[in-house]
Design an enzyme around this catalytic site. Structure first.
Site, mmCIF file in Angstrom:
data_model
loop_
_atom_site.group_PDB
_atom_site.id
_atom_site.type_symbol
_atom_site.label_atom_id
_atom_site.label_comp_id
_atom_site.label_asym_id
_atom_site.label_seq_id
_atom_site.Cartn_x
_atom_site.Cartn_y
_atom_site.Cartn_z
ATOM 1 N N ASP A 54 -8.745 -5.965 2.740
ATOM 2 C CA ASP A 54 -7.431 -6.511 2.394
ATOM 3 C C ASP A 54 -7.255 -7.949 2.867
ATOM 4 O O ASP A 54 -6.306 -8.620 2.464
ATOM 5 C CB ASP A 54 -6.314 -5.654 3.017
ATOM 6 C CG ASP A 54 -6.212 -4.281 2.382
ATOM 7 O OD1 ASP A 54 -6.436 -4.187 1.164
ATOM 8 O OD2 ASP A 54 -5.921 -3.307 3.095
ATOM 9 N N ASP A 112 -4.216 -3.157 5.473
ATOM 10 C CA ASP A 112 -4.664 -2.663 6.774
ATOM 11 C C ASP A 112 -6.175 -2.741 6.967
ATOM 12 O O ASP A 112 -6.648 -2.659 8.091
ATOM 13 C CB ASP A 112 -4.198 -1.226 6.996
ATOM 14 C CG ASP A 112 -4.648 -0.279 5.889
ATOM 15 O OD1 ASP A 112 -5.474 -0.698 5.050
ATOM 16 O OD2 ASP A 112 -4.179 0.875 5.854
ATOM 17 N N ASP A 145 0.843 -1.186 0.000
ATOM 18 C CA ASP A 145 0.000 0.000 0.000
ATOM 19 C C ASP A 145 0.882 1.240 0.000
ATOM 20 O O ASP A 145 2.063 1.180 0.348
ATOM 21 C CB ASP A 145 -0.872 0.036 1.258
ATOM 22 C CG ASP A 145 -1.980 -0.998 1.216
ATOM 23 O OD1 ASP A 145 -2.341 -1.425 0.106
ATOM 24 O OD2 ASP A 145 -2.475 -1.383 2.288
#
Length: 895
Positions: free
Chosen positions: A634, A630, A333
């Site tokens: 995900d 997070d 990310d």
């Protein structure tokens, strides 16, 4: 003393009566009252399975083929009159049990310490403020705020809910999330799965937001009454250790079979008596079985997890330690991992073309809003005021001052908008009091927007924020879409994270109970440009990845232009062709996606489902993939990844539980540190295995040559046991502490299918075994041929084998580097272990009792010098193989 909590059918209690029953208020408890209730009811922890008793831990140390062989040997030794041997074997078994029990106890302590790092937290309202606390401190009467990705910390009676869906499969077995309704009414005997106005400890919020009041904690919860442990823990042994234990068992069975055959031949041929042959069979078994391997590997893995925890990497699954060395792609990310996740509104652009600059950094609302170089006074610019108000109302975060310090909770985008609102004079508490919120559409990543419905002067208005393309699509046709899109694109090209805001008339019929429709026909208020600085050291970390053969892909929800600007700043890529967006991926076939993954470094505007597809495509392309995440969305990608990496600070409970590793500081550089420590751990495991297997194989060569030539037994079983479990046992554990060789990140990733016993390990084991075995046998044979008595020759040979181990430990410190390039001072624990092993053996050569047990005695200085000269020969033998291996690989066609 803790008091039992009141058991009641809380789902039947009306909200109006709920606060009175729990002696609580809608604003939450005070700190003093919460502390008193914590003392009264105890911590919010579930019943845990008690740890194994000491006697169980000790008993487990005897579950080993070698232990069974030694027990048989001890019993037989008693019957044939070898009481000293039997006593020594018994002493070794006791010492082994003590050491093993201590190691297992230490492992339990380490596991408990790591679990404490992974405890969930709860957003609780105390003294009128929302703050995060450890879930174990939650008490009955606390007001809890929930959002998607949270694990429910206790049994709650819901007070409000917005689009709330909860996965209660832990309790009900129902795989589909349950829609919740705080105003649901049902009978007292309603099944747990039907109680729509309740959320239960251990369940997971998959969508929406809610507020609830705690009605039960700890053992009084539904899950506590079932005595379930919902906190995820690493169970069982890691696959590498399981494979090594199976390997040890296979060797044990094979050795016993071969030893039995050799024993029968020895007696049949008349070279040895039955008692002598029994000793030979036991000696062969003790030589070949790497009895110290499971303990040494357990220590190596424990050291690795401790070292990784010190660098901010918490290991949830030990398989990750083994797999880190094979990682060839990190799919990361952007926000919070590559950047610090402290967004700051840097500029505001209105539809009219007016632009404003915002000063200050971080979340604390210090700074000004400037028009050119002049500060904007609060209330002086209606259009800018409307945008600031919308950002404060369409918000789920908290930003307040406590004891002189600014504190915040919530999503970074929301906190940044609250900080900007403060600078404009719009405080969230006062704004909400003046414009009460009637309903909301919480932000979910697949929607790319959030909205709130508020009363403005008796009228219902809707305030929306989100991705520019989503908000512009909701605005009136009269807006100049092309002009606004160009404005957003220009802001994104400068690396700003661009957010659009709009306002409109709320639909009639929207109230607190309904699910509001997606807003439309909005007035566009403007764009907000935010900056999120790169984390210190992240550029260097990405460069280190590239140098070590690890590719890095950035997966983000940002605009393509923003993503490319950040990628250029990171030196991740400067090529626009290596950027692809989620909408572009939608039209691709699985095979096309595999080819895209091979050449693309940046994925922008990616939906959560597409992240999963990207990971699957990368794996099919041959990558061993580490994925960061997070959010609750995900979790599927984290589970399917070879190594799932969750964020410890910003990560949701669901993401952390789906992951193999948790990064405590959410920093990409920490992931790279974890890969480095993982490679070091795998190196050390190989070093320990090589030491034990090569020395055991050398003893087997020595014993095999003796049986083949008919000379007396070169080493007694108790002497081999001494070598393997004491002198070598000290060194193999010390070798597990070996630090990094310094170049682990300069190597290419290990092939995912590469075995521990690869060609290098097999060749070098054979070289070491033959060198030690033949030199040792030659020395013993020479002594016997020159008239030495067998006990005297064994004493010298035993010293020679100890010195072989001392010198050979230097060979084991690196598979590629010369032992002469590695200073012994860089590994003080190994140096101390090696010296301790030698000094202990010198002691048993001089202590009368141990002399009688091990048949040892002091030797002359000349003998010491000769034996040392023979022992050191193992070093050039391995050095020669290292040079040969490097030469062959350098000139290999594949290199």
């Amino acid at each position: 003393m803790e008091r039992t909590q009141q058991q009641a059918p809380w789902h039947t209690v009306a909200i109006a009566s709920l606060h009175e029953s729990l002696n609580a208020t809608d604003a939450g408890l005070s700190d003093a009252e919460a502390e008193a209730r914590l003392r009264e009811f105890g911590p919010n922890t579930l019943p845990e399975q008690p740890p194994p008793a000491l006697w169980q831990i000790i008993l487990r140390q005897f579950y080993s083929p070698l232990i069974y062989i030694l027990l048989i040997a001890a019993v037989v030794s008693v019957f044939i009159g070898e009481l000293k041997d039997a006593g020594f074997i018994a002493a070794v078994l006791v010492i082994n049990a003590i050491i093993g029990s201590y190691q297992e106890w230490k492992a339990e302590q380490s596991s408990h310490a790591l679990r404490k790092l992974l405890q969930i937290r709860a957003a609780v309202q105390r003294d009128g403020e929302v703050r995060e606390i450890p879930a174990e401190e939650v008490v009955p009467g606390d007001v809890i705020w929930l959002e998607s990705g949270n694990r429910v910390p206790a049994d709650l009676r819901l007070l409000t809910a917005r689009g709330l869906e909860i996965d209660e499969s832990l309790l009900t077995g129902e795989s589909l999330p349950v829609t919740k309704d705080p105003f649901w009414q049902g009978p007292e005997n309603a099944p747990v799965g039907d109680r729509a106005n309740m959320s239960f400890a251990g369940s997971i919020v998959t969508r929406g937001r809610s507020k609830g009041i705690v009605v039960a904690t700890g053992a009084a919860t539904n899950v506590g009454q079932l005595a379930l442990d919902v906190i995820s823990t690493t169970g069982g042994k890691p696959p590498l250790l399981q494979r090594m234990e199976r390997f040890t068992n296979i060797i044990a069975i094979g050795t016993l079979s071969i030893s039995a055959v050799i024993g029968m031949l020895g007696v049949t041929l008349g070279r040895y008596s039955a008692s002598e042959m029994f000793l030979i069979v036991i000696a062969l078994a003790v030589s070949a079985i790497p009895e110290g391997l499971p303990i040494a590997m357990t220590v190596a893995l424990a050291i690795a997890t401790t070292r990784m925890a010190r660098r901010g990497v918490v290991v949830r699954k030990l398989t990750a330690v083994e797999g880190l060395g094979s990682c060839s792609l990190i799919a990361t990310d952007k926000t919070g991992t590559l950047t610090v996740n402290e967004l700051t509104v840097r500029e505001v652009n209105l539809p009219s073309g007016e632009a404003f600059t915002v000063t200050g950094t971080g979340f604390a609302p210090s700074g000004q809003v400037l028009a050119g170089d002049k500060p904007v006074d609060p209330g002086s610019h209606p259009a800018l005021e409307a945008l600031a108000r919308a950002g404060v109302l369409s918000n789920e975060a908290d930003l307040h001052q406590r004891n002189g310090n600014w504190e915040w909770r919530g999503d970074a985008v929301d906190i940044a908008l609250l900080s900007f609102g403060h600078k404009m004079g719009w405080l969230r508490e006062a704004t909400l009091e003046a414009h009460p919120q009637i309903n909301e559409i919480p932000f979910e990543s697949e929607h790319q927007f959030s909205a709130t419905f508020n009363e403005i002067d008796g009228d219902l208005r809707v305030f929306v924020k989100g991705a520019p393309e989503r908000i512009l699509a909701m605005c009136r046709d009269g807006e100049d879409q092309a002009k606004l899109e160009a404005m957003a694109l220009e802001m994104a090209s400068r690396g700003l994270r661009v957010l659009a805001l709009g306002e409109g008339q709320g639909d009639e019929g929207v109230d607190r109970l309904c699910v509001p429709p997606e807003p439309s026909n909005l007035s566009f208020l403007g764009f907000v440009g935010m900056i999120d600085p790169l984390r210190p050291g992240v550029r260097e970390a990405i460069q280190a990845c590239h140098e070590s053969g690890i590719e890095v892909s950035m997966i983000t929800g940002d605009h393509r232009v923003t993503a490319l600007a950040i990628a250029r700043d990171l030196n991740l890529t400067h090529d626009d062709s290596r950027v692809v967006t989620g909408p572009e991926l939608m039209a691709k076939t699985p095979d096309e996606l595999i080819e895209i993954v091979k050449r693309v470094s940046v994925f922008a505007r990616v939906a959560p489902r597409q992240k999963l597809l990207i990971v699957e495509a990368a794996q099919k392309a041959g990558h061993f993939v580490a994925v960061t995440g997070d959010g609750v969305n995900d979790a599927p990608a984290l589970r399917i990844a070879n190594i799932g990496v969750a964020m410890g600070k910003a990560g949701t409970d669901v993401a952390r539980e789906a992951a193999d590793l948790v990064i405590s500081d959410d920093n990409f550089a920490t992931i790279v540190a974890g890969i480095e420590e993982g490679r070091v751990a795998y190196d050390n495991i190989r070093k320990v295995i090589y030491l034990l297997i090569s020395t055991g194989a050398a003893e087997l060569v020595l014993m095999g040559l003796a049986v083949a030539t008919g000379v007396p037994l070169p080493l007694l079983p108790v002497q081999i046991l001494w070598l393997n479990l004491v002198t070598n046992g000290i060194q193999d554990v010390a070798l597990a502490f070996e630090p990094s060789e310094g170049d682990v990140l300069n190597r290419k990733p290990r092939l995912r299918r590469e075995r521990i016993f690869n060609p290098l390990m097999i060749e070098r084991t054979i070289v070491a075994a033959l060198a030690i075995g033949f030199i040792g046998f030659g020395a013993f044979y020479g002594m016997i041929a020159n008239g030495w008595e067998a006990p005297e020759a064994r004493n010298v040979l035993l010293l020679l084998m100890v010195l072989f181990e001392n010198f050979h430990i230097g060979n084991c410190r690196s598979e590629t580097k010369s032992a002469f390039t590695l200073s012994p001072l860089r590994s003080p624990i190994l140096l101390a272990g090696t010296l301790a092993a030698l000094l202990i053996h010198v002691a048993v050569m001089n202590i009368p009792f141990m002399q009688s047990v091990l048949d040892t005695s002091p030797v002359s200085l000349l003998t010491w010098l000769v034996v040392a000269a023979l022992a050191v020969m193992v070093v050039p033998a391995i050095e020669l193989h290292k040079w040969s291996w490097a030469f062959r690989n350098k000139n290999s066609p594949t290199n």
